[in-house]
Scaffold this active site. Structure first.
Site, PDB file in Angstrom:
ATOM      1  N   ASP A 487       0.858  -1.187   0.000  1.00 51.81           N
ATOM      2  CA  ASP A 487       0.000   0.000   0.000  1.00 51.81           C
ATOM      3  C   ASP A 487       0.888   1.228   0.000  1.00 51.81           C
ATOM      4  O   ASP A 487       2.046   1.178   0.456  1.00 51.81           O
ATOM      5  CB  ASP A 487      -0.925   0.010   1.224  1.00 51.81           C
ATOM      6  CG  ASP A 487      -1.900   1.190   1.189  1.00 51.81           C
ATOM      7  OD1 ASP A 487      -2.733   1.241   0.277  1.00 51.81           O
ATOM      8  OD2 ASP A 487      -1.794   2.060   2.073  1.00 51.81           O
ATOM      9  N   HIS A 538      -3.224  10.366   6.507  1.00 52.61           N
ATOM     10  CA  HIS A 538      -2.135   9.455   6.879  1.00 52.61           C
ATOM     11  C   HIS A 538      -1.260   9.972   8.013  1.00 52.61           C
ATOM     12  O   HIS A 538      -0.439   9.231   8.545  1.00 52.61           O
ATOM     13  CB  HIS A 538      -1.261   9.121   5.673  1.00 52.61           C
ATOM     14  CG  HIS A 538      -0.812  10.318   4.878  1.00 52.61           C
ATOM     15  ND1 HIS A 538      -0.049  11.330   5.409  1.00 52.61           N
ATOM     16  CD2 HIS A 538      -1.024  10.649   3.577  1.00 52.61           C
ATOM     17  CE1 HIS A 538       0.197  12.226   4.473  1.00 52.61           C
ATOM     18  NE2 HIS A 538      -0.384  11.853   3.355  1.00 52.61           N
ATOM     19  N   HIS A 628      -5.155   3.641   7.635  1.00 53.20           N
ATOM     20  CA  HIS A 628      -4.604   4.784   6.897  1.00 53.20           C
ATOM     21  C   HIS A 628      -3.115   4.968   7.157  1.00 53.20           C
ATOM     22  O   HIS A 628      -2.602   6.079   7.071  1.00 53.20           O
ATOM     23  CB  HIS A 628      -5.371   6.079   7.207  1.00 53.20           C
ATOM     24  CG  HIS A 628      -6.769   6.080   6.666  1.00 53.20           C
ATOM     25  ND1 HIS A 628      -7.046   6.029   5.315  1.00 53.20           N
ATOM     26  CD2 HIS A 628      -7.971   6.102   7.300  1.00 53.20           C
ATOM     27  CE1 HIS A 628      -8.369   6.037   5.140  1.00 53.20           C
ATOM     28  NE2 HIS A 628      -8.945   6.072   6.319  1.00 53.20           N
TER      29      HIS A 628
END
Length: 676
Positions: A487, A538, A628
């Site tokens: 990711d 994030h 996240h």
């Protein structure tokens, strides 16, 4: 200032004038024919000789009156600068270079004045610092806890009298000396690493147990990091109390209470069996037994509340255990991370002891370490191995073994302080497993973060079509393949408009196991400011990336990490776009086969179901930690993939080629549904 004509200057001026007069006269007489050429030549030669002598004399005069004066004055000014008590030079001695002496005196006067003011300021600051130091020393000495302040090299820069009294029997304390001359290195370094990697925990400190190097003193301690204005760690503070007497008393009381409970329980059972009215006696015996259990459970809860506990990330904890066992046995950390609550140092000692004894007993050389949690407060740590089982009687003896580094506490004592010593033994295919009960992390990490929407679906079908060459892997079963689930976190959602990667992470899946201890996790300097709306998702700021390597350094490292594994991502086209934008510039290629858990979810669960990562996890009952973040989302996506592989096999899809074809069909259908 008027020039003072003294010394050789009047004579030098007269000689210069005479030389000029002679030269002019020679020229005039020659033009009028008064003298002949030989006399004129002699006159000119005399004039030139006079000019030469005049130049030499002039140079000596300038050198004597100017250059030497400047050198002498420079030495005086240098002496004044070093504080000789003088405040200037005598202008009369240097009249030839006036007004330079006057300007130098002005500078010297200001310098002397500044020196006096600086000395007064330093004196005042020193007095203030001494007052503050005295107050700090008084405060520290009034504390009931020992306080030690250390720099990054673990050298003591400050300690109070209580710390001195606690540790002086172990070794001689002294400023600048290593803290590890008095107390054990491992728990201190372990806590320092934990706080360094977990900034959110560093402000309040983390409690832990640590023993002196000679094992004579057991300390209940707490560490807090010291940071400068820029956030850089410059040292740490350790507060401590002697836990030995209190711990010994608690352990003795616990043993006595356990003995009393066991002594009462057996007669109650005999009474219940021998009574004429078994029902009433059993009922009363049960009531007495429940009362005793409430007392023992309550006491155990109080004892656990005293124990120095903190929240622990299971992957970080198990990775540390694996590093300690690296030379002894091969260990692999698998599974998703969960938050546990405990004392990591004592728990490491206990888990390490159990693994070592298991390895010795059954001859196992490889262990899988994992953790998990239930829907309630329960959690666990587990280690599994290939080989024979461990008998309960032998396990009980292991639990009774003392841990020297923890003041002779037993393994059972340590486990009892966490969630009880009732270990669960399980027989597995070709081996066994031992599960240690734990408490879940009480701080609910990540739950205080605002619930944020998922990343919007990103469509660029050509990106996925480029990764359809499965090669030799196409015929292999899905469970036998190696995957890298990854990711990215970015500055925004538009890679073609200049947005860049700020974080990339990945985790391997090998033989159906998530190797969480072998993850890839990097923060990347994007070379541009990070927008506030992206930081909201994030949490990565400009300060966090300013000293990190750029994508040109990190992405080749990630390519090496991927090797020949199958790439997996949720909404994979989005992440692939960021990877492939710079392939040609960096000379690398992300050409591995790709699976997209979002498209697989659409195929498996239907278009009506939600296909965000949160929706899928809720549907599959997967607990999300650190949402996240690139690593947190990679871990969760890996768990999703394993569930989806089981679902694919249930539908007769067993190979990578079959999965890719299914993915292609599902992707086309999903695109049509989206357009409609």
């Amino acid at each position: 200032m008027a020039v003072k004509w003294r010394g050789p200057f009047p004579w030098l001026a007269a000689a210069f004038a005479a030389d000029i007069v002679v030269t002019i006269a020679a020229g005039y007489f020659l033009s009028q024919g008064v003298v002949d050429r030989e006399e004129l030549t002699a006159l000119v030669l005399v004039s030139l000789a006079g000019a030469t002598v005049l130049f030499a004399v002039s140079w000596k005069i300038v050198e004597f009156l100017t250059v030497r004066s400047i050198r002498r004055m420079a030495s005086e000014v240098r002496a004044i600068a070093y504080g000789t008590g003088r405040d200037g030079v005598d202008p009369e001695r240097y009249f030839m270079i006036s007004p330079l002496p006057e300007a130098v005196n002005e500078v010297c006067a200001r310098m002397v004045k500044a020196r006096v003011e600086l000395a007064e300021g330093m004196s005042a600051a020193t007095r203030k610092s001494e007052e503050n130091s005295s107050r700090l020393a008084a405060i520290l000495n009034d504390l009931h806890e020992g306080v030690v302040v250390c720099n990054q090299r673990h050298q003591m820069v400050l300690y109070n009298q209580v710390a001195f009294d606690i540790l002086r029997e172990t070794a001689e304390l002294g400023l600048g000396r290593s803290l590890f001359e008095t107390i054990a290195r491992e728990p201190v370094v372990h806590m320092f690493d934990i706080l360094g990697n977990r900034p959110e925990m560093a402000g309040r400190g983390v409690p832990f147990l640590v023993g002196s190097i000679d094992d004579r003193v057991l300390l209940q301690a707490r560490m807090t990091l010291i940071r400068d204005e820029g956030g850089t760690v410059t040292g740490y503070v350790v507060t401590m109390v002697d836990a030995g007497p209190q711990l010994a008393a608690l352990v003795s009381r616990e043993a006595l209470l356990r003995e009393v409970a066991e002594d009462v329980e057996a007669p109650l059972k005999r009474i219940a069996m021998a009574a004429e009215d078994p029902t009433a006696v059993r009922r009363e015996a049960a009531n007495i037994g429940q009362a005793i259990k409430r007392v023992t459970d309550g006491y155990q809860k109080m004892l656990s509340g005293w124990w120095p506990m903190a929240d622990i990330n299971s992957t970080e904890f198990l990775t540390f255990v694996a590093s300690r066992l690296g030379e002894y046995v091969k260990t692999t950390v698998v599974g998703l991370p969960v938050w546990l609550h405990g004392d990591s140092h004592s728990l490491v000692m206990a888990v390490e002891s159990l693994i070592q004894r298991t390895a010795d007993q059954v001859g196992a050389t490889e262990f899988d370490l994992s953790a998990g949690s239930g829907e309630t407060d329960g959690a666990w740590i587990e280690f599994a191995w290939a080989g024979g089982m461990v008998e309960q009687a032998l396990l009980d003896r292991w639990l009774a073994q003392p841990l020297v580094a923890l003041g002779r506490m037993t393994v059972k004592d340590v486990l009892q302080h966490h969630a009880g010593a009732e270990l669960v033994r399980e027989r597995r295919d070709g081996g066994g497993a031992l599960r240690i009960p734990m408490r879940k992390g009480v701080e609910q990490h990540g739950h205080d973060r605002q619930v944020l929407p998922g990343r919007p679906e990103f469509y660029d079908l050509s990106l996925l079509e480029q990764a359809r060459d499965t090669g030799a892997m196409g015929g292999q079963s899905l469970k036998s393949l190696t995957y890298v689930v990854f990711d990215t976190e970015t500055t925004g959602l538009h890679p073609s408009q200049g947005d860049q990667i700020v974080s990339i992470a990945g985790v391997r899946i090998v033989n159906g196991r998530i190797l969480s201890g072998e993850s890839f996790n990097r923060i990347v300097n994007p070379g541009r400011p990070i927008p506030a709306e992206s930081i909201r998702f994030h949490g990565i700021t400009d300060d966090m990336v300013k000293d990190k390597p750029p994508a040109e350094v990190v992405l080749p490292q990630f390519r090496n990490y991927v090797s020949d594994a199958v790439l997996v991502a949720h909404n994979a086209a989005f992440d692939l776009k960021f990877l492939r934008m710079r392939e040609r510039k960096m000379g690398i290629s992300f050409d591995s086969p790709v699976l997209d858990t979002m498209i697989l979810s659409n195929y498996l669960d239907g278009p009506e179901a939600g296909h965000s990562l949160d929706d899928i996890c809720e549907r599959y009952g997967i607990e999300i930690t650190e949402r996240h973040t690139a690593l947190g989302d990679s871990m969760v996506t890996a768990a999703v993939l394993l569930r989806q592989i089981e679902a694919l096999e249930a539908r007769g899809i067993h190979t990578l080629d079959a999965a890719v074809k299914t993915l292609d069909i599902a992707m086309i259908l999903h695109e049509r549904q989206r357009v409609l």
